[in-house]
Design a protein around this motif. Structure first.
Motif, PDB file in Angstrom:
ATOM      1  N   PRO A  96       0.830  -1.217   0.000  1.00 18.64           N
ATOM      2  CA  PRO A  96       0.000   0.000   0.000  1.00 18.64           C
ATOM      3  C   PRO A  96       0.861   1.264   0.000  1.00 18.64           C
ATOM      4  O   PRO A  96       1.906   1.311   0.643  1.00 18.64           O
ATOM      5  CB  PRO A  96      -0.802  -0.120   1.304  1.00 18.64           C
ATOM      6  N   ARG A  98       1.266   4.993   1.201  1.00 22.75           N
ATOM      7  CA  ARG A  98       0.741   5.798   2.300  1.00 22.75           C
ATOM      8  C   ARG A  98       1.304   7.218   2.257  1.00 22.75           C
ATOM      9  O   ARG A  98       2.422   7.439   1.813  1.00 22.75           O
ATOM     10  CB  ARG A  98       1.081   5.148   3.649  1.00 22.75           C
ATOM     11  N   ASP A  99       0.503   8.145   2.736  1.00 27.96           N
ATOM     12  CA  ASP A  99       0.918   9.539   2.837  1.00 27.96           C
ATOM     13  C   ASP A  99       1.822   9.703   4.063  1.00 27.96           C
ATOM     14  O   ASP A  99       2.007   8.767   4.847  1.00 27.96           O
ATOM     15  CB  ASP A  99      -0.310  10.435   2.973  1.00 27.96           C
ATOM     16  N   GLU A 100       2.391  10.893   4.237  1.00 27.79           N
ATOM     17  CA  GLU A 100       3.301  11.125   5.350  1.00 27.79           C
ATOM     18  C   GLU A 100       2.633  10.923   6.705  1.00 27.79           C
ATOM     19  O   GLU A 100       3.289  10.541   7.674  1.00 27.79           O
ATOM     20  CB  GLU A 100       3.876  12.548   5.271  1.00 27.79           C
ATOM     21  N   ASP A 101       1.330  11.149   6.793  1.00 29.42           N
ATOM     22  CA  ASP A 101       0.632  10.979   8.054  1.00 29.42           C
ATOM     23  C   ASP A 101       0.175   9.540   8.291  1.00 29.42           C
ATOM     24  O   ASP A 101      -0.492   9.242   9.280  1.00 29.42           O
ATOM     25  CB  ASP A 101      -0.574  11.923   8.141  1.00 29.42           C
ATOM     26  N   GLY A 102       0.536   8.649   7.374  1.00 29.82           N
ATOM     27  CA  GLY A 102       0.194   7.240   7.528  1.00 29.82           C
ATOM     28  C   GLY A 102      -1.097   6.824   6.865  1.00 29.82           C
ATOM     29  O   GLY A 102      -1.420   5.632   6.810  1.00 29.82           O
ATOM     30  N   SER A 103      -1.867   7.767   6.344  1.00 24.70           N
ATOM     31  CA  SER A 103      -3.130   7.420   5.687  1.00 24.70           C
ATOM     32  C   SER A 103      -2.856   6.726   4.353  1.00 24.70           C
ATOM     33  O   SER A 103      -1.916   7.063   3.641  1.00 24.70           O
ATOM     34  CB  SER A 103      -3.976   8.678   5.466  1.00 24.70           C
ATOM     35  N   GLU A 104      -3.706   5.777   4.041  1.00 26.03           N
ATOM     36  CA  GLU A 104      -3.522   4.972   2.829  1.00 26.03           C
ATOM     37  C   GLU A 104      -4.028   5.716   1.606  1.00 26.03           C
ATOM     38  O   GLU A 104      -5.183   6.150   1.554  1.00 26.03           O
ATOM     39  CB  GLU A 104      -4.239   3.633   2.984  1.00 26.03           C
ATOM     40  N   LEU A 105      -3.154   5.876   0.613  1.00 25.14           N
ATOM     41  CA  LEU A 105      -3.531   6.522  -0.643  1.00 25.14           C
ATOM     42  C   LEU A 105      -3.979   5.495  -1.677  1.00 25.14           C
ATOM     43  O   LEU A 105      -4.975   5.677  -2.363  1.00 25.14           O
ATOM     44  CB  LEU A 105      -2.349   7.340  -1.191  1.00 25.14           C
ATOM     45  N   GLY A 107      -4.280   1.152  -2.039  1.00 25.21           N
ATOM     46  CA  GLY A 107      -4.177  -0.130  -1.345  1.00 25.21           C
ATOM     47  C   GLY A 107      -3.203  -1.075  -2.021  1.00 25.21           C
ATOM     48  O   GLY A 107      -2.683  -0.792  -3.107  1.00 25.21           O
ATOM     49  N   GLU A 108      -2.932  -2.198  -1.365  1.00 22.04           N
ATOM     50  CA  GLU A 108      -2.065  -3.211  -1.966  1.00 22.04           C
ATOM     51  C   GLU A 108      -2.662  -3.651  -3.306  1.00 22.04           C
ATOM     52  O   GLU A 108      -3.868  -3.866  -3.425  1.00 22.04           O
ATOM     53  CB  GLU A 108      -1.945  -4.419  -1.040  1.00 22.04           C
TER      54      GLU A 108
END
Length: 436
Positions: A96, A98-105, A107-108
């Motif tokens: 996956p 992910r953005d710098e804040d850990g949010s998923e942009l 998916g796998e």
């Protein structure tokens, strides 16, 4: 409509980037879909990372943006982290995004391949030494080189301010480099070159005399890939700069502020750099592909992996032992370049049902740059037994020519020559050091 032949290359280092350029130039987009998968957005030649770390090179001027490069050369770039392979489905698994804040942009997901080339490179091998992963820095990529430079400048500023506040203060930046190969030796020399220039950039009371650099090598001498007389010459040059060199010394632990050796000596350090060995940058799930001792993919003479004809491996991530030898091909840029050329040919042969040709490694020698102070090396390698030792201006010219060859391999002759010319202009008009 006949589906396009999909060739996926994972890893945009020297070998992988050269390969996708040549594949794109040869096939274009009409009947082939060439895809490069790489977690970084830009490429910089790995042998230059010690200069980036010391601040002697501004990587922003030398890096290659994959998106503009793929548009120019007819392949697709996918920014993602390689997570594994599904060989039965012939798919590459991408972790996956992910953005710098850990949010998923994103998916796998998976990318289909007809042929797959793994050019994953290598990372530092700490051999399980306690504390190294936590406290020591590496020079594995642009981000790690930038991190070292930021920490180095902070410590130089600390020493400069302390001495400015009190001229009686005897303060130093203490750096321990573990590993006496090319990376460790070149970094040690480059640090003195950079420190000598800092006084011109706001640190008026700081110079190279404020550095305490210790180079530790577990073997009997530094630069084991070079003839002994050249290694000895490099040692003399480093010691003249002020580097303390310890050979036949093993590191047993890294702590927050020191390196502990097998002799029990505790060497205080503001910065620790681990450059003592490499291992293949292979993730955990390779779906049964054979791995060697240093986490490298075992390949056959055709550079196909030992257990899958459709998967090739090149560069530092592959383990290739030439016939009649008990030593694998060393992890060098010249090996990656030669492997890329052979795989380019073998991919064409595989599509036509022809016999693939074996890879023959030609050792053109080794060169080590001691910054502006000296350059040493041996030319021709196995062609004349590695006995052609060179030093000084000739060695420096050949060393710089290696980078010029890389630029041409990545960009082609026309743009490569233009970029080299621009680089000469930048060297004149830009500051000597990158201080941010």
């Amino acid at each position: 409509m006949t589906p396009k032949c999909q060739i996926v290359v994972v890893g945009g280092g020297a070998g992988g980037l050269e390969l996708v350029r040549k594949l794109g130039a040869r096939y274009g987009r009409r009947r082939h879909d060439i895809i490069l998968v790489e977690k970084n957005r830009t490429h910089i030649w790995k042998p230059l990372l010690h200069e980036v770390a010391a601040g002697s090179l501004d990587a922003n001027l030398d890096e290659v943006g994959y998106r503009s490069h793929c548009h120019r050369w007819g392949y697709r770039f996918f920014c993602g982290t390689f997570a594994g392979i599904d060989r039965s489905a012939r798919e590459v698994i991408i972790a996956p995004l992910r953005d710098e804040d850990g949010s998923e942009l994103i998916g796998e997901h998976r990318i289909r391949y007809d042929h797959l080339v793994l050019a994953l490179g290598a990372v530092s091998n700490d051999f399980g030494t306690p504390g190294v992963a936590r406290y020591a820095l590496t020079l594995d990529d642009r981000a790690s080189a930038d991190r070292f430079r930021h920490k180095l400048l902070n410590h130089c500023l600390r020493v400069s301010r302390a001495m400015r506040a009190d001229p009686a203060v005897d303060a130093y930046v203490r750096i321990v480099v573990v590993g006496g190969g090319a990376t460790g030796v070149e970094l040690a020399a480059e640090l003195y070159n950079a420190a000598a220039a800092l006084r011109h950039y706001g640190l008026e009371v700081f110079d190279e005399s404020r550095l305490e650099v210790t180079l530790i090598e577990a073997g009997p001498r530094i630069l084991p890939a070079l003839p002994k007389q050249l290694a000895d010459a490099a040692r003399v040059e480093l010691e003249a700069l002020g580097v303390r060199i310890l050979t036949d010394v093993r590191v047993v632990e890294s702590t927050a502020h020191a390196i502990v050796t097998g002799t029990g000596e505790r060497i205080e350090a503001d910065l620790q750099v681990w450059a003592a060995g490499v291992r293949g940058a292979i993730p955990g799930d390779m779906d049964g592909l054979e791995l060697g001792r240093s986490n490298q993919l075992v390949v056959r003479p055709t550079l196909q992996t030992s257990r899958d004809d459709r998967i090739f491996a090149i560069g530092d991530c592959c383990l290739f032992v030439p016939e009649g030898s008990d030593r694998p091909v060393p992890p060098r840029a010249q090996a990656a370049h030669q492997m890329a050329s052979v795989v380019l040919d073998n991919l064409a042969r595989a599509q036509k049902g022809k016999t693939l040709r074996p890879f023959v490694y030609r050792d053109h020698g080794s060169l080590v740059s001691l910054s502006r102070f000296s350059t040493v090396g041996s030319l021709m390698g196995n062609l004349i037994g590695g006995r052609m030792a060179i030093e000084g201006r000739l060695a420096r010219f050949v060393y710089k020519s290696l980078y010029r060859m890389h630029v041409v391999a990545v960009h082609g002759w026309l743009k490569g020559i233009m970029l080299l010319a621009v680089g000469r202009v930048n060297a004149i008009i830009r500051p000597r050091l990158k201080l941010h």
